[in-house]
Motif scaffolding. Sequence first.
Motif, PDB file in Angstrom:
ATOM      1  N   TRP A 247       6.931   3.870   5.526  1.00 32.81           N
ATOM      2  CA  TRP A 247       6.041   3.242   4.544  1.00 32.81           C
ATOM      3  C   TRP A 247       5.545   1.892   5.050  1.00 32.81           C
ATOM      4  O   TRP A 247       4.357   1.574   4.955  1.00 32.81           O
ATOM      5  N   ALA A 248       6.438   1.089   5.602  1.00 36.42           N
ATOM      6  CA  ALA A 248       6.109  -0.276   6.029  1.00 36.42           C
ATOM      7  C   ALA A 248       5.094  -0.296   7.163  1.00 36.42           C
ATOM      8  O   ALA A 248       4.235  -1.186   7.219  1.00 36.42           O
ATOM      9  N   ILE A 249       5.178   0.648   8.072  1.00 40.42           N
ATOM     10  CA  ILE A 249       4.227   0.682   9.191  1.00 40.42           C
ATOM     11  C   ILE A 249       2.814   0.922   8.685  1.00 40.42           C
ATOM     12  O   ILE A 249       1.853   0.278   9.137  1.00 40.42           O
ATOM     13  N   GLU A 250       2.669   1.821   7.719  1.00 43.43           N
ATOM     14  CA  GLU A 250       1.346   2.066   7.137  1.00 43.43           C
ATOM     15  C   GLU A 250       0.827   0.838   6.392  1.00 43.43           C
ATOM     16  O   GLU A 250      -0.318   0.407   6.577  1.00 43.43           O
ATOM     17  N   VAL A 251       1.669   0.257   5.548  1.00 46.86           N
ATOM     18  CA  VAL A 251       1.248  -0.887   4.743  1.00 46.86           C
ATOM     19  C   VAL A 251       0.997  -2.108   5.624  1.00 46.86           C
ATOM     20  O   VAL A 251       0.013  -2.834   5.440  1.00 46.86           O
ATOM     21  N   GLY A 252       1.877  -2.355   6.590  1.00 43.71           N
ATOM     22  CA  GLY A 252       1.711  -3.508   7.474  1.00 43.71           C
ATOM     23  C   GLY A 252       0.458  -3.421   8.326  1.00 43.71           C
ATOM     24  O   GLY A 252      -0.233  -4.422   8.544  1.00 43.71           O
ATOM     25  N   THR A 253       0.151  -2.222   8.807  1.00 47.01           N
ATOM     26  CA  THR A 253      -1.074  -2.042   9.597  1.00 47.01           C
ATOM     27  C   THR A 253      -2.302  -2.241   8.720  1.00 47.01           C
ATOM     28  O   THR A 253      -3.262  -2.915   9.118  1.00 47.01           O
ATOM     29  N   ALA A 254      -2.278  -1.666   7.511  1.00 49.60           N
ATOM     30  CA  ALA A 254      -3.393  -1.836   6.583  1.00 49.60           C
ATOM     31  C   ALA A 254      -3.587  -3.304   6.233  1.00 49.60           C
ATOM     32  O   ALA A 254      -4.726  -3.786   6.121  1.00 49.60           O
ATOM     33  N   PHE A 255      -2.488  -4.026   6.068  1.00 51.49           N
ATOM     34  CA  PHE A 255      -2.554  -5.450   5.754  1.00 51.49           C
ATOM     35  C   PHE A 255      -3.315  -6.221   6.828  1.00 51.49           C
ATOM     36  O   PHE A 255      -4.192  -7.038   6.525  1.00 51.49           O
ATOM     37  N   GLN A 256      -3.015  -5.963   8.103  1.00 47.82           N
ATOM     38  CA  GLN A 256      -3.686  -6.702   9.169  1.00 47.82           C
ATOM     39  C   GLN A 256      -5.141  -6.273   9.324  1.00 47.82           C
ATOM     40  O   GLN A 256      -6.012  -7.113   9.571  1.00 47.82           O
ATOM     41  N   LEU A 257      -5.421  -4.987   9.179  1.00 47.50           N
ATOM     42  CA  LEU A 257      -6.814  -4.538   9.250  1.00 47.50           C
ATOM     43  C   LEU A 257      -7.635  -5.201   8.140  1.00 47.50           C
ATOM     44  O   LEU A 257      -8.786  -5.601   8.355  1.00 47.50           O
ATOM     45  N   ARG A 258      -7.045  -5.320   6.958  1.00 52.62           N
ATOM     46  CA  ARG A 258      -7.713  -6.020   5.859  1.00 52.62           C
ATOM     47  C   ARG A 258      -7.918  -7.490   6.207  1.00 52.62           C
ATOM     48  O   ARG A 258      -8.979  -8.055   5.941  1.00 52.62           O
ATOM     49  N   ASP A 259      -6.896  -8.106   6.819  1.00 51.00           N
ATOM     50  CA  ASP A 259      -7.006  -9.515   7.182  1.00 51.00           C
ATOM     51  C   ASP A 259      -8.146  -9.731   8.173  1.00 51.00           C
ATOM     52  O   ASP A 259      -8.847 -10.750   8.107  1.00 51.00           O
TER      53      ASP A 259
END
Length: 377
Positions: A247-259
């Motif tokens: 779960w964290a890998i998906e959310v963490g990657t999405a977080f940086q792409l959003r950033d």
Amino acid sequence: MTAASPTPPAARLSDLDALLVSRIEEVTSAELSERRAQLGRISMESAALVDDLKAFLEGGKLLRPRFCFWGGVAALRREPTAEEVEALARLGAAIELVQAAALLHDDVIDHSPVRRGRPAQHVRAQRSHEAAGLSGSAEEFGVAVAIVLGDLALTWAEQIAAAIPGPAARVAAARAEFEAMRTEVMSGQHLDILHQAGGFASAPDAEQAALSVIRWKTVPYTVLRPVRMGAALMGAEEPELEALSSWAIEVGTAFQLRDDLLSVVGDQDATGKPIGGDIVEGKRTVLLARTEAAADAEGQRLLSRVVGDAEADEAAVHAVHELMVATGAVASVAADVRARATRGRELLEAAEGLGELGRAGLEALAVRATDVDSLRA
């Protein structure tokens, strides 16, 4: 008499979150006060470094400590006791100091003038040098002070993490995650520097290089290790930890792409992230890689001329932003953020062995960290 209605889950999440934030602030204040007294025995100038760090921490969203906390609550499958909140808050305070160290150094590496809507620490120190009429280069002085302050934050994070209370085996498991986080984020920082210089030769292409930087620089210390830390401290077994990791890998990657999108379509007043900052710094993001791949010859010339030019004017930066939109790069990155957020939600819902309260807390954080619908994307 009618029985009282149970507390709505959203209200309970809010109450527990407020309790966590309050305890982190109290722990951090107490710890830094001790460090200030210690440095005060060296000199009053040394003690002032703590004041600088306190000022730097103001306005932080405590995202990483929150991931740690709700990972712990998910592992518990119940509400935490006061003692468990205290342990998670102290661990969160340590995580936030690692975050501060990373940002202090990152701003120096990236020549970023602004952090959280305020002058970055190296800029503040440079201005103090100039105002006091000190000798030598004010710019070099500012960089040196920021590096020292980041080193102190990292040192103090270790000291706080070393004193986390709890059963020995669980504390040791959480400490192992904490140590892995620090190694991974520094390794990711190196990959970022290498990629900026065009030296990340083992990556197959620019986009995969950028994704590798995200995987090892952003994901470990933003979501993956914090959530595993909290869960491990509260007794999670390997199956639960692995489910949280996916779960964290998906959310963490999405977080940086959003950033990465925030520099193009974000609100500078809301984010504290300067619009166009990634362009003038020459950040080798997924967004830039997709723009380069889709741009025509004229667009390629524009990118070559403007990206990485610290003196680029507002019109040139705006032209690059328009190109990012026109090529479809912004839309495609926003779509990836949504897809990863959806995948993360599905993984969290399917994960076994996690409590519903903690699961709800993690999902609420993920929504905040991956929202692109409020952006002009």
